[in-house]
Design a protein around this motif. Structure first.
Motif, PDB file in Angstrom:
ATOM      1  N   VAL A 158       1.461  -0.898  -0.052  1.00 56.46           N
ATOM      2  CA  VAL A 158       0.139   0.142  -0.070  1.00 56.46           C
ATOM      3  C   VAL A 158       1.144   1.680  -0.026  1.00 56.46           C
ATOM      4  CG1 VAL A 158      -1.355   1.075   1.669  1.00 56.46           C
ATOM      5  CG2 VAL A 158      -1.927  -0.406   0.919  1.00 56.46           C
ATOM      6  N   HIS A 159       0.236   2.330  -1.193  1.00 53.98           N
ATOM      7  CA  HIS A 159       1.132   3.895  -0.862  1.00 53.98           C
ATOM      8  C   HIS A 159       0.218   4.790   0.012  1.00 53.98           C
ATOM      9  CE1 HIS A 159       4.387   1.385  -3.031  1.00 53.98           C
ATOM     10  NE2 HIS A 159       3.797   1.145  -4.240  1.00 53.98           N
ATOM     11  N   LEU A 160       1.197   5.974   0.241  1.00 58.06           N
ATOM     12  CA  LEU A 160      -0.464   6.896   0.359  1.00 58.06           C
ATOM     13  C   LEU A 160       0.161   7.572  -0.398  1.00 58.06           C
ATOM     14  CD1 LEU A 160       0.331   6.953   4.613  1.00 58.06           C
ATOM     15  CD2 LEU A 160      -1.533   5.666   2.849  1.00 58.06           C
ATOM     16  N   TYR A 161      -0.719   8.658  -0.752  1.00 55.17           N
ATOM     17  CA  TYR A 161      -0.972   9.735  -1.378  1.00 55.17           C
ATOM     18  C   TYR A 161      -1.202  10.833  -1.133  1.00 55.17           C
ATOM     19  CZ  TYR A 161      -1.809  13.079  -5.561  1.00 55.17           C
ATOM     20  OH  TYR A 161      -1.419  14.178  -5.985  1.00 55.17           O
ATOM     21  N   ASN A 162      -0.270  11.970  -0.746  1.00 58.93           N
ATOM     22  CA  ASN A 162      -0.813  13.280   0.438  1.00 58.93           C
ATOM     23  C   ASN A 162      -1.224  14.765  -0.363  1.00 58.93           C
ATOM     24  OD1 ASN A 162      -0.832  11.240   2.727  1.00 58.93           O
ATOM     25  ND2 ASN A 162       1.476  11.882   2.613  1.00 58.93           N
ATOM     26  N   GLY A 163      -2.008  14.444  -1.464  1.00 56.25           N
ATOM     27  CA  GLY A 163      -2.560  15.884  -2.423  1.00 56.25           C
ATOM     28  C   GLY A 163      -4.001  16.129  -1.181  1.00 56.25           C
ATOM     29  N   ARG A 164      -4.704  16.763  -2.071  1.00 56.16           N
ATOM     30  CA  ARG A 164      -5.909  16.906  -1.177  1.00 56.16           C
ATOM     31  C   ARG A 164      -6.462  16.261  -0.672  1.00 56.16           C
ATOM     32  NH1 ARG A 164      -8.659  20.561  -5.678  1.00 56.16           N
ATOM     33  NH2 ARG A 164      -6.440  21.932  -5.566  1.00 56.16           N
ATOM     34  N   PHE A 165      -7.303  14.962  -1.612  1.00 54.75           N
ATOM     35  CA  PHE A 165      -7.222  13.804  -0.767  1.00 54.75           C
ATOM     36  C   PHE A 165      -6.762  13.079  -0.523  1.00 54.75           C
ATOM     37  CE2 PHE A 165     -10.611  16.510  -2.715  1.00 54.75           C
ATOM     38  CZ  PHE A 165     -12.239  16.380  -1.614  1.00 54.75           C
ATOM     39  N   PRO A 166      -5.955  12.753   0.808  1.00 51.14           N
ATOM     40  CA  PRO A 166      -4.909  11.662   0.528  1.00 51.14           C
ATOM     41  C   PRO A 166      -5.810  10.541   0.359  1.00 51.14           C
ATOM     42  CG  PRO A 166      -5.323  13.188   2.930  1.00 51.14           C
ATOM     43  CD  PRO A 166      -6.511  13.331   2.146  1.00 51.14           C
ATOM     44  N   CYS A 167      -5.157   9.290   0.033  1.00 48.27           N
ATOM     45  CA  CYS A 167      -5.318   8.058  -0.067  1.00 48.27           C
ATOM     46  C   CYS A 167      -4.654   7.104  -0.149  1.00 48.27           C
ATOM     47  CB  CYS A 167      -6.077   8.245  -1.793  1.00 48.27           C
ATOM     48  SG  CYS A 167      -4.449   7.982  -2.642  1.00 48.27           S
ATOM     49  N   GLY A 168      -4.982   6.033   0.661  1.00 44.44           N
ATOM     50  CA  GLY A 168      -4.122   5.091   0.704  1.00 44.44           C
ATOM     51  C   GLY A 168      -4.738   4.049  -1.613  1.00 44.44           C
ATOM     52  N   TRP A 169      -3.325   3.132  -1.203  1.00 45.72           N
ATOM     53  CA  TRP A 169      -3.180   2.578  -2.901  1.00 45.72           C
ATOM     54  C   TRP A 169      -2.903   1.411  -3.093  1.00 45.72           C
ATOM     55  CZ3 TRP A 169       0.149   2.726  -6.858  1.00 45.72           C
ATOM     56  CH2 TRP A 169       0.822   3.055  -6.839  1.00 45.72           C
ATOM     57  N   PHE A 170      -3.068   0.715  -3.890  1.00 44.16           N
ATOM     58  CA  PHE A 170      -2.143  -0.401  -4.491  1.00 44.16           C
ATOM     59  C   PHE A 170      -2.737  -1.287  -5.224  1.00 44.16           C
ATOM     60  CE2 PHE A 170      -5.721  -2.395  -2.101  1.00 44.16           C
ATOM     61  CZ  PHE A 170      -5.949  -3.228  -3.053  1.00 44.16           C
ATOM     62  N   THR A 171      -1.865  -1.799  -6.386  1.00 41.68           N
ATOM     63  CA  THR A 171      -1.650  -2.273  -7.367  1.00 41.68           C
ATOM     64  C   THR A 171      -1.530  -3.915  -7.552  1.00 41.68           C
ATOM     65  OG1 THR A 171       0.346  -2.169  -8.445  1.00 41.68           O
ATOM     66  CG2 THR A 171      -0.654  -0.417  -9.108  1.00 41.68           C
ATOM     67  N   MET A 172      -2.236  -3.904  -7.830  1.00 45.27           N
ATOM     68  CA  MET A 172      -2.492  -5.826  -8.471  1.00 45.27           C
ATOM     69  C   MET A 172      -2.098  -6.244 -10.280  1.00 45.27           C
ATOM     70  SD  MET A 172      -5.354  -8.318  -7.225  1.00 45.27           S
ATOM     71  CE  MET A 172      -6.623  -8.498  -9.019  1.00 45.27           C
ATOM     72  N   GLN A 215      -3.090  -4.358 -15.802  1.00 45.24           N
ATOM     73  CA  GLN A 215      -2.560  -3.638 -14.261  1.00 45.24           C
ATOM     74  C   GLN A 215      -4.362  -3.393 -13.761  1.00 45.24           C
ATOM     75  OE1 GLN A 215       0.225  -3.334 -12.114  1.00 45.24           O
ATOM     76  NE2 GLN A 215       0.625  -4.367 -13.164  1.00 45.24           N
ATOM     77  N   HIS A 216      -4.589  -3.275 -12.444  1.00 46.63           N
ATOM     78  CA  HIS A 216      -5.614  -3.083 -11.646  1.00 46.63           C
ATOM     79  C   HIS A 216      -5.244  -2.160 -10.680  1.00 46.63           C
ATOM     80  CE1 HIS A 216      -9.991  -3.869 -10.519  1.00 46.63           C
ATOM     81  NE2 HIS A 216      -9.510  -4.423  -9.545  1.00 46.63           N
ATOM     82  N   VAL A 217      -5.616  -1.144 -10.422  1.00 50.79           N
ATOM     83  CA  VAL A 217      -5.433  -0.227  -8.925  1.00 50.79           C
ATOM     84  C   VAL A 217      -6.473  -0.092  -8.392  1.00 50.79           C
ATOM     85  CG1 VAL A 217      -4.307   2.440  -8.358  1.00 50.79           C
ATOM     86  CG2 VAL A 217      -3.466   1.307 -10.434  1.00 50.79           C
ATOM     87  N   LYS A 218      -6.292   0.233  -7.044  1.00 46.81           N
ATOM     88  CA  LYS A 218      -7.467   0.108  -6.972  1.00 46.81           C
ATOM     89  C   LYS A 218      -6.882   1.744  -5.822  1.00 46.81           C
ATOM     90  CE  LYS A 218     -10.494  -3.750  -6.403  1.00 46.81           C
ATOM     91  NZ  LYS A 218     -11.826  -3.360  -6.417  1.00 46.81           N
ATOM     92  N   ALA A 219      -7.868   2.463  -4.917  1.00 46.33           N
ATOM     93  CA  ALA A 219      -6.972   3.588  -4.198  1.00 46.33           C
ATOM     94  C   ALA A 219      -8.421   3.984  -3.081  1.00 46.33           C
ATOM     95  CB  ALA A 219      -6.766   4.628  -5.140  1.00 46.33           C
ATOM     96  N   VAL A 220      -8.243   3.981  -2.175  1.00 47.88           N
ATOM     97  CA  VAL A 220      -8.967   4.800  -1.025  1.00 47.88           C
ATOM     98  C   VAL A 220      -9.029   5.521  -0.290  1.00 47.88           C
ATOM     99  CG1 VAL A 220      -9.934   4.419   1.317  1.00 47.88           C
ATOM    100  CG2 VAL A 220      -9.275   2.078  -0.217  1.00 47.88           C
ATOM    101  N   LEU A 221     -10.175   6.730  -0.849  1.00 48.24           N
ATOM    102  CA  LEU A 221     -10.191   7.626  -0.401  1.00 48.24           C
ATOM    103  C   LEU A 221     -11.416   8.004   0.492  1.00 48.24           C
ATOM    104  CD1 LEU A 221      -9.935   7.426  -3.935  1.00 48.24           C
ATOM    105  CD2 LEU A 221      -9.489  10.253  -3.141  1.00 48.24           C
ATOM    106  N   SER A 222     -11.222   9.596   1.335  1.00 51.53           N
ATOM    107  CA  SER A 222     -12.243  10.005   1.700  1.00 51.53           C
ATOM    108  C   SER A 222     -12.924  11.770   1.803  1.00 51.53           C
ATOM    109  CB  SER A 222     -11.804   9.877   3.874  1.00 51.53           C
ATOM    110  OG  SER A 222     -12.369  10.683   4.620  1.00 51.53           O
ATOM    111  N   VAL A 223     -13.905  11.096   1.616  1.00 54.05           N
ATOM    112  CA  VAL A 223     -15.057  12.198   1.042  1.00 54.05           C
ATOM    113  C   VAL A 223     -16.407  12.441   2.050  1.00 54.05           C
ATOM    114  CG1 VAL A 223     -16.192  13.041  -0.781  1.00 54.05           C
ATOM    115  CG2 VAL A 223     -14.063  11.483  -1.169  1.00 54.05           C
ATOM    116  N   HIS A 224     -16.156  13.583   3.064  1.00 49.46           N
ATOM    117  CA  HIS A 224     -17.590  14.032   3.635  1.00 49.46           C
ATOM    118  C   HIS A 224     -17.427  12.909   4.564  1.00 49.46           C
ATOM    119  CE1 HIS A 224     -19.434  17.010   1.415  1.00 49.46           C
ATOM    120  NE2 HIS A 224     -18.612  16.847   0.586  1.00 49.46           N
ATOM    121  N   ASN A 225     -16.344  12.330   4.564  1.00 47.81           N
ATOM    122  CA  ASN A 225     -15.904  11.218   5.900  1.00 47.81           C
ATOM    123  C   ASN A 225     -16.627   9.864   5.367  1.00 47.81           C
ATOM    124  OD1 ASN A 225     -14.125  12.601   7.868  1.00 47.81           O
ATOM    125  ND2 ASN A 225     -15.590  13.633   8.800  1.00 47.81           N
TER     126      ASN A 225
END
Length: 171
Positions: free
Chosen positions: A105-119, A129-139
């Motif tokens: 899992v990698h972390l991206y610290n942009g306007r919307f921080p997210c955790g993502w990984f590839t498969m 390649q299959h990329v899955k990213a998890v973000l928080s939007v309105h909690n």
């Protein structure tokens, strides 16, 4: 529309890529995705995602090889929890597809921080390649998935970074 790559730029080997702004998930978020991706037809959704609770928004190119999906998960998630949530999803995916190679899992610290990984997927001899990213939007948890051919990996890495950089809440 924005031009992400211009083949007329000196030493550019990449085909041009145009990006368009789209309204995502319940109209609370906008972002830029490739113009080549259009909202998938109901027939296409049933063929590619023949199950209940499929993603709310599914975009694909004409061939179906490149796709992006967006799905709000009914779960509270703070922006500081995206890495933990992505790790949980990664572990779950690993248990379902034990032979597929997954990145950490990698972390991206942009306007919307997210955790993502590839498969890496190997279906009928085609590697993608299959990329899955998890973000928080309105909690709330937003799961973003991008699938694309292995040979387009560098192009998609740039497009996904651009996508994350263009995310904006509308409400």
């Amino acid at each position: 529309m924005n031009l992400l790559y211009d083949e007329n730029t000196e030493n550019c080997l990449q085909e041009p890529v145009m990006m368009q702004e789209v309204i995502l998930v319940d109209g609370i978020l906008t972002a830029r995705i490739p113009v080549s991706l259009k909202e998938m037809s109901e027939k296409g959704k049933e063929a590619y995602y023949p199950y209940e609770d499929r993603p709310e928004m599914i975009f694909a190119d004409d061939t179906g090889e490149c796709q992006m999906t967006f799905q709000m998960i009914d779960k509270k998630l703070g922006s500081f929890e995206t890495g933990i949530a992505a790790e949980a999803i990664r572990e779950y995916i690993s248990s379902i597809y034990p032979r597929n190679e997954l990145s950490p899992v990698h972390l991206y610290n942009g306007r919307f921080p997210c955790g993502w990984f590839t498969m890496e997927l190997n279906e009928a001899g085609k590697i993608s390649q299959h990329v899955k990213a998890v973000l928080s939007v309105h909690n709330r948890m937003l799961l973003v998935t991008a699938t694309f051919p292995e040979q387009d990996r560098l192009k998609w890495e740039a497009m996904l970074k651009y996508f994350f950089d263009t995310l904006e809440e509308t409400a």
